[in-house]
Design a protein around this motif. Structure first.
Motif, PDB file in Angstrom:
ATOM      1  N   ALA A  18       0.833  -1.213   0.000  1.00 44.01           N
ATOM      2  CA  ALA A  18       0.000   0.000   0.000  1.00 44.01           C
ATOM      3  C   ALA A  18       0.866   1.262   0.000  1.00 44.01           C
ATOM      4  O   ALA A  18       0.556   2.243  -0.679  1.00 44.01           O
ATOM      5  CB  ALA A  18      -0.929  -0.006   1.219  1.00 44.01           C
ATOM      6  N   VAL A  19       1.963   1.200   0.751  1.00 43.10           N
ATOM      7  CA  VAL A  19       2.877   2.355   0.794  1.00 43.10           C
ATOM      8  C   VAL A  19       3.436   2.637  -0.600  1.00 43.10           C
ATOM      9  O   VAL A  19       3.525   3.787  -1.046  1.00 43.10           O
ATOM     10  CB  VAL A  19       4.016   2.098   1.821  1.00 43.10           C
ATOM     11  N   LYS A  20       3.777   1.552  -1.335  1.00 42.24           N
ATOM     12  CA  LYS A  20       4.318   1.735  -2.688  1.00 42.24           C
ATOM     13  C   LYS A  20       3.258   2.314  -3.633  1.00 42.24           C
ATOM     14  O   LYS A  20       3.557   3.152  -4.488  1.00 42.24           O
ATOM     15  CB  LYS A  20       4.838   0.406  -3.235  1.00 42.24           C
ATOM     16  N   VAL A  21       2.012   1.848  -3.472  1.00 43.94           N
ATOM     17  CA  VAL A  21       0.931   2.375  -4.316  1.00 43.94           C
ATOM     18  C   VAL A  21       0.741   3.859  -4.005  1.00 43.94           C
ATOM     19  O   VAL A  21       0.648   4.697  -4.912  1.00 43.94           O
ATOM     20  CB  VAL A  21      -0.388   1.582  -4.104  1.00 43.94           C
ATOM     21  N   ALA A  22       0.725   4.187  -2.702  1.00 45.32           N
ATOM     22  CA  ALA A  22       0.525   5.585  -2.311  1.00 45.32           C
ATOM     23  C   ALA A  22       1.658   6.466  -2.837  1.00 45.32           C
ATOM     24  O   ALA A  22       1.455   7.619  -3.197  1.00 45.32           O
ATOM     25  CB  ALA A  22       0.428   5.693  -0.787  1.00 45.32           C
ATOM     26  N   ALA A  23       2.866   5.896  -2.917  1.00 47.32           N
ATOM     27  CA  ALA A  23       4.017   6.674  -3.400  1.00 47.32           C
ATOM     28  C   ALA A  23       4.058   6.727  -4.927  1.00 47.32           C
ATOM     29  O   ALA A  23       4.902   7.391  -5.514  1.00 47.32           O
ATOM     30  CB  ALA A  23       5.305   6.055  -2.865  1.00 47.32           C
ATOM     31  N   GLY A  24       3.163   5.971  -5.565  1.00 45.69           N
ATOM     32  CA  GLY A  24       3.097   5.993  -7.029  1.00 45.69           C
ATOM     33  C   GLY A  24       4.120   5.079  -7.687  1.00 45.69           C
ATOM     34  O   GLY A  24       4.330   5.154  -8.905  1.00 45.69           O
ATOM     35  N   THR A  25       4.775   4.193  -6.922  1.00 49.82           N
ATOM     36  CA  THR A  25       5.776   3.311  -7.529  1.00 49.82           C
ATOM     37  C   THR A  25       5.184   1.943  -7.867  1.00 49.82           C
ATOM     38  O   THR A  25       5.861   1.083  -8.430  1.00 49.82           O
ATOM     39  CB  THR A  25       6.990   3.121  -6.593  1.00 49.82           C
ATOM     40  N   LEU A  26       3.938   1.703  -7.508  1.00 50.08           N
ATOM     41  CA  LEU A  26       3.290   0.414  -7.800  1.00 50.08           C
ATOM     42  C   LEU A  26       1.850   0.695  -8.187  1.00 50.08           C
ATOM     43  O   LEU A  26       1.184   1.528  -7.561  1.00 50.08           O
ATOM     44  CB  LEU A  26       3.347  -0.470  -6.537  1.00 50.08           C
ATOM     45  N   ARG A  27       1.390  -0.006  -9.236  1.00 48.15           N
ATOM     46  CA  ARG A  27      -0.014   0.178  -9.628  1.00 48.15           C
ATOM     47  C   ARG A  27      -0.865  -0.861  -8.890  1.00 48.15           C
ATOM     48  O   ARG A  27      -0.405  -1.996  -8.709  1.00 48.15           O
ATOM     49  CB  ARG A  27      -0.178  -0.014 -11.134  1.00 48.15           C
ATOM     50  N   PRO A  28      -2.088  -0.535  -8.501  1.00 50.74           N
ATOM     51  CA  PRO A  28      -2.940  -1.508  -7.800  1.00 50.74           C
ATOM     52  C   PRO A  28      -3.038  -2.823  -8.560  1.00 50.74           C
ATOM     53  O   PRO A  28      -3.043  -3.901  -7.943  1.00 50.74           O
ATOM     54  CB  PRO A  28      -4.300  -0.810  -7.739  1.00 50.74           C
ATOM     55  N   GLU A  29      -3.076  -2.760  -9.896  1.00 45.82           N
ATOM     56  CA  GLU A  29      -3.221  -4.004 -10.671  1.00 45.82           C
ATOM     57  C   GLU A  29      -1.952  -4.869 -10.618  1.00 45.82           C
ATOM     58  O   GLU A  29      -1.970  -6.027 -11.009  1.00 45.82           O
ATOM     59  CB  GLU A  29      -3.662  -3.733 -12.124  1.00 45.82           C
ATOM     60  N   ASP A  30      -0.859  -4.309 -10.096  1.00 42.06           N
ATOM     61  CA  ASP A  30       0.360  -5.112  -9.938  1.00 42.06           C
ATOM     62  C   ASP A  30       0.397  -5.853  -8.602  1.00 42.06           C
ATOM     63  O   ASP A  30       1.366  -6.555  -8.293  1.00 42.06           O
ATOM     64  CB  ASP A  30       1.609  -4.220 -10.047  1.00 42.06           C
ATOM     65  N   ILE A  31      -0.637  -5.677  -7.790  1.00 40.13           N
ATOM     66  CA  ILE A  31      -0.702  -6.421  -6.515  1.00 40.13           C
ATOM     67  C   ILE A  31      -1.218  -7.827  -6.809  1.00 40.13           C
ATOM     68  O   ILE A  31      -2.415  -8.073  -6.901  1.00 40.13           O
ATOM     69  CB  ILE A  31      -1.573  -5.698  -5.475  1.00 40.13           C
ATOM     70  N   THR A  32      -0.280  -8.720  -6.996  1.00 33.79           N
ATOM     71  CA  THR A  32      -0.593 -10.119  -7.290  1.00 33.79           C
ATOM     72  C   THR A  32      -0.179 -10.966  -6.095  1.00 33.79           C
ATOM     73  O   THR A  32       0.467 -10.467  -5.160  1.00 33.79           O
ATOM     74  CB  THR A  32       0.228 -10.586  -8.510  1.00 33.79           C
ATOM     75  N   ALA A  33      -0.522 -12.244  -6.151  1.00 34.94           N
ATOM     76  CA  ALA A  33      -0.099 -13.156  -5.085  1.00 34.94           C
ATOM     77  C   ALA A  33       1.429 -13.174  -4.994  1.00 34.94           C
ATOM     78  O   ALA A  33       1.998 -13.168  -3.896  1.00 34.94           O
ATOM     79  CB  ALA A  33      -0.642 -14.564  -5.335  1.00 34.94           C
ATOM     80  N   ASP A  34       2.093 -13.175  -6.129  1.00 33.62           N
ATOM     81  CA  ASP A  34       3.565 -13.184  -6.106  1.00 33.62           C
ATOM     82  C   ASP A  34       4.121 -11.907  -5.475  1.00 33.62           C
ATOM     83  O   ASP A  34       5.102 -11.941  -4.734  1.00 33.62           O
ATOM     84  CB  ASP A  34       4.134 -13.330  -7.525  1.00 33.62           C
TER      85      ASP A  34
END
Ligand code: IPE
Ligand code: IPE
Ligand code: MG
Length: 253
Positions: A161-177
């Protein structure tokens, strides 16, 4: 650790299948062992440390890649203060007395869980055990200390969540892996086998995510009596299991 594994695998396995790469153990039954012997609970924990030594040696000799030991759960803080200090004392004594040997035997120590930020002496020893052995290439000995799987998963979700909030990760990249990569166990071999001693048949908040397709073996032995023979019995049981991972049996059609 190629040679010992090749030499011992046939003796240990017996069931035809391969040995597990990563074995986790819920070391339960110290209190009952003490009670059965008319001794205080502390004596059960003290004997439990000897069982840990035997188990690590056996795992090394058999050539397992990784073992993970549940030493103190986040729920164990609900025990009486006196028992908690005894357990902390044993942990400190164990690291002080055994770290040199573990290192000499090429064991890599890793700690999972939240450690003990409130006790700088315990925390320093845990950090030292990891730092001293981090370049070792033999058995990976992971100690779950102040560990709870729900908390581990929540912490992993939080760091995504911190990475998403910082804009370095997209929500759709939150996978099991991606989530697995944030767990305390990231980088360890997949968990193949969970052993619990003392006859209880539950996970008690241990490695809930990692155990998704692990085989579970419940043994009647109380932890202080655990030894190489019991480990081999569990490994033998593992090699007789047929793992399907949701598919059909390998030889079936
Ligand atoms: C396991 O033995 C050790 C820890 C949880 C630290 P227990 O202390 O749970 O023993 P029992 O279950 O009371 O016999
Ligand atoms: C699990 O044993 C934790 C460890 C072995 C460190 P417990 O004895 O705490 O588990 P419950 O309370 O019987 O589920
Ligand atoms: Mg118990």
């Amino acid at each position: 650790m190629g040679t010992p594994r090749a030499a011992d695998e046939a003796d240990v396995a017996g069931g035809g299948g391969a040995l597990p790469r990563h074995v986790a153990i819920i070391m339960d039954g110290n209190g009952r062992w003490a009670k059965a012997h008319g001794m205080p609970r502390f004596e059960g924990h003290r004997r439990g440390v000897e069982a840990v030594r035997r188990t690590v040696t056996a795992a090394r000799e058999i050539g397992l890649e990784a073992i993970t030991l549940y030493s103190f759960s986040s729920e164990n803080w609900s025990r009486p203060m006196a028992e908690i200090s005894e357990l902390m004392g044993l942990l400190k004594r164990f690291i002080r007395s055994d770290l040199r040997d573990l290192h000499a035997n090429n064991v890599r120590v890793r700690i999972i869980g939240e450690g003990h930020p409130g006790d700088s002496e315990v925390q320093a020893l845990l950090d030292e055990a990891q730092a001293v052995t981090q370049a070792n290439t033999g058995l990976c000995l992971t100690v779950a200390f102040n560990y709870g799987a729900r908390n581990e998963i929540a912490r992993a979700a939080r760091s995504l969540a911190v990475k998403v909030a910082a804009g370095t990760l997209r929500p759709e990249d939150i996978t099991a892996d991606a989530l697995a990569g944030e767990l305390d166990t990231a980088g360890l071999p997949p968990l193949d086998l969970v052993i619990r001693t003392s006859g209880e048949q539950r996970l008690s908040n241990f490695l809930l995510w990692q155990a998704a397709y692990a085989e579970l073996v419940f043994l009647p032995v109380l932890w202080p009596d655990f030894d190489r023979g019991w480990l081999e019995r569990a490994l033998g049981e593992f090699t007789r299991r047929e793992r399907r991972f949701g598919g059909i049996e390998p030889r079936g059609y």
